[in-house]
Design a protein around this motif. Structure first.
Motif: not given
Ligand code: FRU
Length: 433
Positions: A27, A29, A232, A242, A245, A267, A291, A293-294
């Protein structure tokens, strides 16, 4: 790139990898990305907008060199070759993505480039136009990976993206280099489990990507892969947050989303697929390497450089592709791991490797790190008074034409040491050797 999602029919090509479930996607983050800040080591020098365009009749942007299978830069009969996305230079710069054509340039010194022409007959290629990719020569055959965007014959431009391969013969003589006898294949489409399909994105997301195939032979195993830009899988409704993230437990306890519902739609993913035949026409999708994500919506043109035991993974993204909780510049971002498919940590703590100077924040884009540490990119815009010119919508055509670079930017030399990088110097535009 800014795109509008439009409905189209996709055929699903998907076979789960045997070891897929054990591989751990890394991730990028919110905690990592909230540390992004220009430093002396990561800020590129200002580019004087006074050098000659490499091809005055063309806009030139995303560019990649012809490489050997092991990733080193290829020299064929005394010539280096680069492939570039191009469009007629009398076109408005923002329109260039709708008509992108892959052309090639060749050079004896890896610095002064001669226009060769179209890489292949675009009538025979997949897509209504072709976007970025990579190129590899093996046993005298050119393997040109590209993104087939839209469909042949479509009335209005659509944004479907499929990964494609053109294989052709290389013809070199004293007067240059050319390519012939191409075969085209579609090699991968999003399957909706690891990588988002266009339909999933239409159920509420801000766009979808499935593009920029980049060939990679893992020096540790000899296995062959493509990396690519994806998202994603799933629709926003199917996604859950999650906490990983967000970042470490400490950071999680102090973090409040500005707008979690909107952040959810970001994503971006760096995809990977393994070749399952010798001609590179079939690949099996594996879980993403990384990834965001967010965090971020577009992780463009991912590529790897290896050094010692480490994999250095690089990607490009824009300021406006970061989610609502983050502020970060257009830049080259990077991560390192001692494993190919997991364990990536951001370089320089945040991931930022290279950004334009703050008062010329959009001067260059689409950086690519070569195995020799040189970084190529294209000269994008100059003097836009700090405006976000991603789609150039707000400026007059004359202004756009006068301020678009459309040629290769000065090359930058990057030093890489463990998990830190530093811009060392600036070299001639388009210099790869
Ligand atoms: C990066 C990019 C690539 C894409 C191309 C289209 O500049 O968005 O991801 O292949 O531009 O022009």
């Amino acid at each position: 790139l800014l795109t509008t999602a439009i409905v189209s029919t996709l055929s699903f090509v998907f076979a789960p990898a045997a070891s897929a479930e054990t591989a751990g996607t890394s991730n990028w983050t919110i905690e990592d990305a909230s540390k992004i800040e220009r430093t002396d080591d990561t800020t590129a020098p200002y580019i004087e907008p006074d050098f000659e365009k490499m091809a005055p009749e063309l806009h030139v942007w995303d560019t990649w060199p012809l490489r050997e299978k092991d990733g080193s830069i290829a020299k064929v009969n005394g010539y280096y070759v680069i492939f570039s996305l191009t469009a007629d230079s009398d076109l408005l710069p923002g329109k260039r993505h709708d008509v992108a054509t892959i052309r090639y340039f060749y050079s004896k010194d890896g610095k002064n480039w001669e226009l060769g022409g179209k890489a292949f007959d675009t009538e025979q290629a997949y897509g209504s136009r072709q976007w970025a990719g990579s190129a590899m020569i093996e046993d005298g055959k050119l393997n040109l990976f590209y993104t087939a965007t839209g469909r042949k014959g479509e009335e209005n431009v659509t944004y479907e993206q499929r990964l494609a391969l053109a294989t052709g013969d290389v013809e070199a003589n004293g007067k240059g280099i050319s390519f012939a006898n191409f075969d085209h294949s579609i090699i991968l489409e999003p399957e909706g489990k690891y990588y988002q399909t266009e339909e999933q994105a239409e159920a509420g997301d801000i766009g979808y990507t499935f593009r920029d195939p980049w060939f990679f032979e893992d020096p540790k195993t000899g296995k062959e892969y493509i990396l690519f830009e994806g998202n994603s899988a799933g629709t926003p409704a199917e996604r859950t947050l999650d906490p990983a993230y967000i970042g470490s437990e400490d950071f999680q306890s102090s973090f409040d989303f500005v707008n979690q519902d909107f952040a959810k739609r970001f994503n971006g993913a760096i995809g990977i697929a393994e070749a399952t035949n010798d001609s590179y026409t079939e690949f099996e999708a594996m879980p993403p390497i990384l990834e965001a994500n967010y965090v971020n919506q577009e992780l463009e043109r991912p590529h790897i450089v290896t050094k010692g035991n480490q994999y250095y993974l690089f990607t490009n993204t824009h300021e406006h592709k970061f989610g609502p909780d983050l502020t970060a510049p257009d830049g080259l971002y990077g991560f390192s791991s001692d494993q190919l498919t997991s364990g990536y940590e951001p370089l320089n703590e945040s991931g930022l490797v290279l950004a334009n100077p703050e008062d010329h924040a959009y001067q260059a884009y689409s950086w690519m790190v070569l195995p020799n540490g040189k970084v190529i990119s294209f000269y994008n815009f100059h003097d836009l008074d700090g405006k976000n010119i991603a789609d150039l919508g707000g400026t007059s055509p004359e202004y756009q034409m006068a301020h678009f670079g459309g040629t290769l930017a000065p090359t930058l030399k990057l030093a890489i040491q463990n998990d830190r990088t530093k811009i060392v110097n600036e070299q001639a535009p388009g210099k790869i050797k």
